[in-house]
Design a protein around this motif. Structure first.
Motif, PDB file in Angstrom:
ATOM      1  N   GLU A  78       0.829  -1.208   0.000  1.00  0.00           N
ATOM      2  CA  GLU A  78       0.000   0.000   0.000  1.00  0.00           C
ATOM      3  C   GLU A  78       0.859   1.252   0.000  1.00  0.00           C
ATOM      4  OE1 GLU A  78      -3.701   1.955  -0.179  1.00  0.00           O
ATOM      5  OE2 GLU A  78      -3.046  -0.095  -0.578  1.00  0.00           O
ATOM      6  N   LEU A  79       1.957   1.240   0.754  1.00  0.00           N
ATOM      7  CA  LEU A  79       2.856   2.391   0.755  1.00  0.00           C
ATOM      8  C   LEU A  79       3.490   2.585  -0.617  1.00  0.00           C
ATOM      9  CD1 LEU A  79       4.597   2.044   4.240  1.00  0.00           C
ATOM     10  CD2 LEU A  79       2.749   3.590   3.586  1.00  0.00           C
ATOM     11  N   LEU A  80       3.836   1.496  -1.279  1.00  0.00           N
ATOM     12  CA  LEU A  80       4.382   1.605  -2.630  1.00  0.00           C
ATOM     13  C   LEU A  80       3.336   2.144  -3.594  1.00  0.00           C
ATOM     14  CD1 LEU A  80       6.424  -1.720  -2.832  1.00  0.00           C
ATOM     15  CD2 LEU A  80       7.369   0.591  -2.982  1.00  0.00           C
ATOM     16  N   SER A  81       2.087   1.733  -3.413  1.00  0.00           N
ATOM     17  CA  SER A  81       1.018   2.222  -4.277  1.00  0.00           C
ATOM     18  C   SER A  81       0.778   3.712  -4.076  1.00  0.00           C
ATOM     19  CB  SER A  81      -0.275   1.440  -3.993  1.00  0.00           C
ATOM     20  OG  SER A  81      -1.370   1.971  -4.715  1.00  0.00           O
ATOM     21  N   VAL A  82       0.832   4.145  -2.831  1.00  0.00           N
ATOM     22  CA  VAL A  82       0.530   5.539  -2.501  1.00  0.00           C
ATOM     23  C   VAL A  82       1.725   6.453  -2.772  1.00  0.00           C
ATOM     24  CG1 VAL A  82       0.032   7.110  -0.589  1.00  0.00           C
ATOM     25  CG2 VAL A  82      -1.217   4.956  -0.785  1.00  0.00           C
ATOM     26  N   ALA A  83       2.926   5.991  -2.395  1.00  0.00           N
ATOM     27  CA  ALA A  83       4.079   6.899  -2.383  1.00  0.00           C
ATOM     28  C   ALA A  83       5.319   6.351  -3.055  1.00  0.00           C
ATOM     29  CB  ALA A  83       4.411   7.272  -0.937  1.00  0.00           C
TER      30      ALA A  83
END
Length: 300
Positions: free
Chosen positions: A240-245
């Motif tokens: 999710e962090l990779l998807s967001v940022a």
């Protein structure tokens, strides 16, 4: 995109040329005694050893970070920074807002210092909302003229407070170790409707901070967080962090020498992170190189 064939490692895959490790320590208790209140005593982990590790993974540039065991005495870190030079390294120091002076800050900046670390996790310190806000404002006021990064090692739950404070600080913020979630706590509450990982206390605030644009997160130290060696609890957080940022404000870091986890092999995690990035070469380039250059103000 430039990928170097000499950077191909069978255990890892492709690492972009000029990749950065955004969090590592050099520790020399013999020549640089630890702080009197240090909570643990590691073995020496010197710069030549660090560089061997970096070469073995394809990393060529590093961010030296002040460990809690040295308190505000940055001598060991600054000596390593001098040895590396500004073409290969930057550094994050620790200092007391009451005693720091501008000549020292100016000198450190010329040497390659680009941030200050506020660490409550390693020392078991708790700050309430008012104390945390006051502390961060003081540090931000000091480092703002130098465009330094305010690096925080605080619990994920603290992002609920940070979400309101950060926009007024006027500095870049970087959160250590995936934002430091606690997988040992319950993630589900009777009135909680968010799916995992948004059910982690503070995770939605972390995402909101990343979206705001001045906050970065280090994808580092999974062994300090996950409750299993396969990182099954961490993977949804990472994805999710990779998807967001991932394309803008997420950076890789090794956390070498893995204090209190000495001897750990970081390569399997690096391989896993590359897997989480998928076949997106641009995302890999941003996580291992581009985002770090923006975060630390590296001249192109």
């Amino acid at each position: 995109m430039e990928f170097g064939k000499d950077r191909e490692h069978p255990c890892l895959g492709w690492i972009p040329v000029g990749s950065w490790d955004s969090h590592m320590h050099v520790i020399d208790p013999v020549n640089y005694p630890l702080a009197k209140d240090a909570r643990y005593t590691p073995q020496p982990h010197l710069l030549p050893e660090a560089l061997r590790l970096e070469r073995s993974t394809g990393i060529s540039k590093i961010i030296l970070v002040q460990p809690s065991i040295y308190g505000n005495d940055n001598s060991c870190l600054l000596n390593a920074l001098h040895a590396l030079g500004p073409h290969r390294a930057r550094a994050v120091v620790a200092f007391d807002c009451e005693t720091i002076d501008h000549p020292t800050l100016e000198r450190w900046h010329q040497w390659g210092v680009r941030g200050v670390r506020v660490n409550t996790q390693s020392v078991g310190k708790h700050m309430d909302e008012e104390e945390l806000a006051t502390t961060l404002r003081r540090y931000a006021d000091i480092i703002r003229p130098y465009n330094w990064v305010l690096q925080l090692y605080v619990p994920l739950e603290a992002t609920v407070v940070l979400e309101n404070i950060v926009p007024e600080l006027g500095v870049k913020l970087c959160l250590d170790h995936f934002g430091s979630p606690d997988f040992g706590k319950s993630h589900h509450h009777p009135r909680e409707k968010d799916p995992y990982p948004y059910s982690l206390p503070g995770f939605r605030s972390l995402v909101n901070l990343l979206v705001q644009g001045s906050t970065y997160v280090k994808l580092s130290a999974p062994y300090r967080l996950s409750r299993d060696g396969a990182w099954s609890d961490l993977e949804p957080v990472a994805r999710e962090l990779l998807s967001v940022a991932g394309m803008t404000r997420a950076v890789f870091a090794s956390d070498w020498p893995h204090t209190r986890f000495e001897g750990l092999n970081i390569r399997p995690y690096m391989k896993k992170l590359l897997e989480w990035c998928g076949d997106d070469d641009v995302l890999v380039q941003r996580v291992f190189k581009g985002n770090a250059e923006t975060l630390w103000g590296i001249e192109q």
